[in-house]
Motif scaffolding. Structure first.
Motif, PDB file in Angstrom:
ATOM      1  N   ALA A 195       0.823  -1.203   0.000  1.00  0.00           N
ATOM      2  CA  ALA A 195       0.000   0.000   0.000  1.00  0.00           C
ATOM      3  C   ALA A 195       0.860   1.258   0.000  1.00  0.00           C
ATOM      4  CB  ALA A 195      -0.928  -0.006   1.215  1.00  0.00           C
ATOM      5  N   GLU A 196       1.932   1.253   0.773  1.00  0.00           N
ATOM      6  CA  GLU A 196       2.807   2.411   0.809  1.00  0.00           C
ATOM      7  C   GLU A 196       3.516   2.633  -0.521  1.00  0.00           C
ATOM      8  OE1 GLU A 196       5.462   1.937   4.034  1.00  0.00           O
ATOM      9  OE2 GLU A 196       3.904   2.048   5.587  1.00  0.00           O
ATOM     10  N   SER A 197       3.783   1.545  -1.229  1.00  0.00           N
ATOM     11  CA  SER A 197       4.466   1.656  -2.523  1.00  0.00           C
ATOM     12  C   SER A 197       3.491   1.854  -3.677  1.00  0.00           C
ATOM     13  CB  SER A 197       5.313   0.401  -2.780  1.00  0.00           C
ATOM     14  OG  SER A 197       6.272   0.218  -1.771  1.00  0.00           O
ATOM     15  N   GLY A 198       2.178   1.832  -3.399  1.00  0.00           N
ATOM     16  CA  GLY A 198       1.202   1.955  -4.471  1.00  0.00           C
ATOM     17  C   GLY A 198       1.175   0.750  -5.384  1.00  0.00           C
ATOM     18  N   ALA A 199       1.540  -0.417  -4.858  1.00  0.00           N
ATOM     19  CA  ALA A 199       1.592  -1.642  -5.655  1.00  0.00           C
ATOM     20  C   ALA A 199       0.331  -2.462  -5.439  1.00  0.00           C
ATOM     21  CB  ALA A 199       2.826  -2.467  -5.292  1.00  0.00           C
ATOM     22  N   SER A 200      -0.116  -3.137  -6.472  1.00  0.00           N
ATOM     23  CA  SER A 200      -1.222  -4.082  -6.334  1.00  0.00           C
ATOM     24  C   SER A 200      -0.683  -5.411  -5.819  1.00  0.00           C
ATOM     25  CB  SER A 200      -1.936  -4.282  -7.672  1.00  0.00           C
ATOM     26  OG  SER A 200      -1.044  -4.797  -8.640  1.00  0.00           O
ATOM     27  N   LEU A 201      -1.552  -6.171  -5.191  1.00  0.00           N
ATOM     28  CA  LEU A 201      -1.151  -7.420  -4.547  1.00  0.00           C
ATOM     29  C   LEU A 201      -2.067  -8.541  -5.016  1.00  0.00           C
ATOM     30  CD1 LEU A 201       0.411  -9.091  -2.454  1.00  0.00           C
ATOM     31  CD2 LEU A 201      -1.152  -8.205  -0.707  1.00  0.00           C
ATOM     32  N   GLN A 202      -1.477  -9.619  -5.488  1.00  0.00           N
ATOM     33  CA  GLN A 202      -2.235 -10.773  -5.955  1.00  0.00           C
ATOM     34  C   GLN A 202      -1.713 -12.027  -5.274  1.00  0.00           C
ATOM     35  OE1 GLN A 202      -2.306 -11.229 -10.186  1.00  0.00           O
ATOM     36  NE2 GLN A 202      -3.805 -12.864 -10.149  1.00  0.00           N
ATOM     37  N   VAL A 203      -2.594 -12.722  -4.569  1.00  0.00           N
ATOM     38  CA  VAL A 203      -2.239 -13.963  -3.893  1.00  0.00           C
ATOM     39  C   VAL A 203      -2.575 -15.129  -4.817  1.00  0.00           C
ATOM     40  CG1 VAL A 203      -2.581 -15.390  -1.853  1.00  0.00           C
ATOM     41  CG2 VAL A 203      -2.697 -12.895  -1.664  1.00  0.00           C
ATOM     42  N   VAL A 204      -1.607 -15.987  -5.052  1.00  0.00           N
ATOM     43  CA  VAL A 204      -1.749 -17.104  -5.982  1.00  0.00           C
ATOM     44  C   VAL A 204      -1.597 -18.402  -5.200  1.00  0.00           C
ATOM     45  CG1 VAL A 204      -0.868 -18.198  -8.067  1.00  0.00           C
ATOM     46  CG2 VAL A 204      -0.775 -15.707  -7.833  1.00  0.00           C
ATOM     47  N   ASP A 205      -2.625 -19.224  -5.200  1.00  0.00           N
ATOM     48  CA  ASP A 205      -2.597 -20.502  -4.494  1.00  0.00           C
ATOM     49  C   ASP A 205      -1.990 -21.577  -5.388  1.00  0.00           C
ATOM     50  OD1 ASP A 205      -5.733 -19.749  -2.954  1.00  0.00           O
ATOM     51  OD2 ASP A 205      -3.744 -19.644  -2.066  1.00  0.00           O
ATOM     52  N   ALA A 206      -0.935 -22.198  -4.906  1.00  0.00           N
ATOM     53  CA  ALA A 206      -0.283 -23.296  -5.622  1.00  0.00           C
ATOM     54  C   ALA A 206      -0.617 -24.609  -4.921  1.00  0.00           C
ATOM     55  CB  ALA A 206       1.232 -23.079  -5.654  1.00  0.00           C
ATOM     56  N   PRO A 207      -0.518 -25.725  -5.623  1.00  0.00           N
ATOM     57  CA  PRO A 207      -0.836 -27.018  -4.998  1.00  0.00           C
ATOM     58  C   PRO A 207       0.183 -27.388  -3.932  1.00  0.00           C
ATOM     59  CG  PRO A 207       0.127 -27.352  -7.150  1.00  0.00           C
ATOM     60  CD  PRO A 207      -0.107 -25.882  -7.034  1.00  0.00           C
ATOM     61  N   THR A 208      -0.257 -28.117  -2.930  1.00  0.00           N
ATOM     62  CA  THR A 208       0.633 -28.613  -1.891  1.00  0.00           C
ATOM     63  C   THR A 208       1.504 -29.731  -2.454  1.00  0.00           C
ATOM     64  OG1 THR A 208      -0.961 -28.069  -0.170  1.00  0.00           O
ATOM     65  CG2 THR A 208       0.748 -29.665   0.386  1.00  0.00           C
ATOM     66  N   ALA A 209       2.811 -29.589  -2.268  1.00  0.00           N
ATOM     67  CA  ALA A 209       3.744 -30.584  -2.803  1.00  0.00           C
ATOM     68  C   ALA A 209       3.773 -31.812  -1.907  1.00  0.00           C
ATOM     69  CB  ALA A 209       5.146 -29.981  -2.917  1.00  0.00           C
TER      70      ALA A 209
END
Length: 657
Positions: free
Chosen positions: A359-373
């Protein structure tokens, strides 16, 4: 695509409300989308309607496929009924479908039965579906029988489909309001209509605990600056069957369109080999009081090479990709159960270290769920099919960021066992010894857990012994040792390289992906920058192999992605400074930017005559012959150096000031 676990979503809205854009934003992370267009072509002379249809078509990515269902109303239900679990469908819209349904050409027909058939197809559809429909119930009652028949039929269709869908959202003036379920989602996907992502403004919010988190896990802050959180995260766990969303074929990659796949030896773009050195040379001419930018000049050279200009600008649109994927077995020894999921939930809710720095950097954030190894000491982490899907999915994530105007990607990860998986990848690709690249295990109380560290070392040792006769190609390493997060990260690096988007690496997962990507496309590492090593031995070794010298030595350990975001303002300041500073007066032909009234200032125009360019077109002009001046090497005064005095130029820096 699914929003908080919902598989079917109905998007309602009035004319020009932004409902279609919102619906499209919900499926942007799907590898491929079947777009079901229900509207008829209309009158060929109606140019305004044709323009509307053309605008809709222009917004669709090239990887989407379009199917027209206007010819037969019942065909839409047939398509939904036969859709596969790994597909994503976007129906736009039910208003056009009802128009065709009421067309006299389809009468006599039982409209009520057809609507009920559609609702049942939505309810039992195995694919993920987003349906768009106009909300006409808030307008005046039409004065014509045909208008009333349309509103009645559309209202009945909306009610039936809404009852069959998992979620319903009403878009008003571009703002989504969730109607079903009654509990407001923890986060709402926002349309990405513009090329740049604008951070969310400061809002007053009451901290509530998302599912799986207690109230104690959430900071009770009344004023929270939230980042632009992209909640249309990819479907979780592609290794779950049935319903493997990553198994769908994708046409997102340029090579797939020609029948190829991600394979070793791909020829991807390289940064500009001349712009970087030119930008560094230009720094020597700037009006800087000291010796210059020091090691940060490498950041300027990197930005110049990736932007293809000797005067690079600061990165405006930045996106953080947080990969959430756990590793089973001994690799995760010493970790608290559910801690990585809590971190991912924090990020999705716009809280925690990573979200605040974004938020301070003005960046967007995307959480990506990967499969459990799977436990690498006993079996492969992923199947070959899952590796292919994860690579393509990561590539698609980078493509989507580039299409949205993102100028810089920050790659981070949160997951149990990521350090051990990275150590296994390094051992397989660089011949490292696991104990040398595995950091100490620190408990929540700040104590060193040597027993957990030894379990991790044993797990990596056993995994290497199990695969000692296995091939060491990139995909083999990902399948046997890397896991879902490393595979997705590798795809992100390859996709970013293909789209000329630079990447800030941070943490073991990103560096492990960089090691693997060498076999697939050696150009990928040249698009990566490492702000800080974070004190991780695996990061240090991988950076040394890849030739990525860390810019800083702050030993930040805020979590993957957060370390890079903490250094981002400094990198931006350096780029802005390098782009804005003028050339030093001594190197600009005598020009000065100082005050002409200050004492001792002499105007060059008063001391030297004006220079007049000769007229080369006149007949009296004669070109003089150029003669190279004679050069005689000076004779030394005696044996040895000509002088034993101090150098006239400083030992470091660009010039004496």
């Amino acid at each position: 695509m699914s929003v908080d676990g919902w598989n079917t979503v109905l998007v309602l809205g009035g004319t020009r409300s932004g409902k279609s854009e919102f619906a499209e934003s919900l499926v942007t992370d799907a590898p491929v989308v079947r777009y079901l267009a229900t509207a008829a072509e209309g009158d060929p002379e109606d140019t305004e309607w044709a323009t509307r249809l053309a605008a809709h078509r222009a917004r669709r990515p090239g990887s989407w496929t379009t199917e027209e269902t206007a010819g037969e109303p019942r065909r839409l239900a047939d398509v939904l009924s036969t859709a596969q679990p790994n597909e994503t469908l976007l129906v736009d819209d039910l208003g056009g479908w009802v128009t065709v349904l009421l067309d006299p050409e389809h009468q006599p027909a039982d409209d009520v039965a057809t609507i009920a058939e559609l609702a049942e197809a939505v309810r039992t559809c195995a694919a993920r579906v987003v349906l768009v429909s106009p909300e006409v119930g808030l307008s005046l009652v039409p004065t014509t029988p045909l208008g009333r028949a349309f509103t009645d039929a559309l209202g009945a269709a909306n009610r039936a489909v809404a009852d069959a869908c998992d979620a319903v959202v009403l878009v008003v003036a571009g703002q989504p309001a969730w109607l079903k379920p009654t509990v407001t989602p923890t986060a709402t996907a926002t349309p990405t209509a513009t090329a740049t992502t604008v951070p969310a403004p400061a809002v007053t919010a009451t901290a509530t605990a998302p599912s799986g988190m207690s109230d104690a896990d959430v900071e009770p802050t009344p004023e929270v600056q939230l980042p632009d959180v992209l909640t249309h995260a990819p479907p979780a766990a592609p290794n779950q069957e049935p319903g493997n969303p990553w198994a769908a074929p994708t046409m997102a990659l340029p090579m797939v369109a020609t029948g190829l796949v991600i394979q070793p030896g791909m020829e991807l773009p390289m940064p500009d080999e001349y712009a970087g050195p030119q930008a560094v040379d230009r720094l020597a001419t700037l009006d800087v009081p000291g010796a210059g930018l020091g090691v940060l000049e490498r950041a300027v050279g990197f930005a110049a090479a990736t932007q293809g200009t000797s005067t690079p600008v600061s990165w405006g649109s930045v996106r953080v990709l947080l990969l959430h994927g756990d590793h089973s077995g001994g690799a995760s020894a010493g970790t608290v159960a559910g801690e990585s999921a809590r971190r991912a939930a924090q990020a999705r809710a716009g809280r925690g270290v990573l979200a605040r720095l974004a938020a301070e950097s003005g960046a967007s954030l995307q959480v990506v769920d990967a499969p459990t190894a799977a436990p690498i000491e006993d079996q492969p982490a992923l199947t070959p099919e899952q590796v292919e899907s994860a690579l393509r999915y990561g590539w698609r994530l980078a493509e989507q960021a580039a299409d949205a105007g993102v100028q810089l990607l920050v790659l981070g990860a949160c997951g149990a066992g990521t350090e051990a998986a990275a150590a296994a990848v390094l051992a397989a690709t660089a011949g490292a010894e696991p104990p040398a690249v595995l950091g100490r295990v620190i408990t929540d109380s700040g104590e060193i857990d040597d027993a957990a560290w030894m379990i991790r070392c044993a797990a990596v040792r056993d995994a290497l012994h199990r695969t000692r006769r296995s091939p060491r190609s990139a995909k083999d390493v990902l399948a046997e040792l890397g896991g879902g997060d490393v595979a997705v990260a590798t795809g992100v690096l390859l996709g970013a390289t293909a789209r000329r988007v630079p990447v800030l690496l941070d943490g073991p997962v990103g560096l492990a992906a960089g090691m693997v990507s060498r076999d697939l496309a050696g150009q990928a590492r040249h698009w990566c920058l490492l702000p800080d090593h974070g004190g991780h031995p695996a990061v240090r070794l991988a950076a040394d192999v890849l030739g990525l010298t860390p810019l800083l030595d702050l030993r930040l350990d805020l979590g993957e992605g957060a370390n890079a975001l903490a250094a981002l303002p400094l990198l931006r300041s350096v780029l802005s400074l390098a782009a804005a500073l003028p050339v030093h007066p001594s190197l600009s032909g005598g020009e000065s930017t100082g005050d002409t009234d200050e004492p001792g200032y002499v105007d060059p125009d008063d001391s030297e005559p004006d220079y007049t360019e000769p007229d080369y077109t006149q007949p009296d002009y004669r070109e003089t012959e150029y003669r190279e001046p004679d050069y005689a090497e000076p004779e030394p005064d005696g044996p040895g150096p000509a002088t034993t005095g101090a150098d006239e130029q400083p030992a470091s820096g660009w010039r004496a000031v």
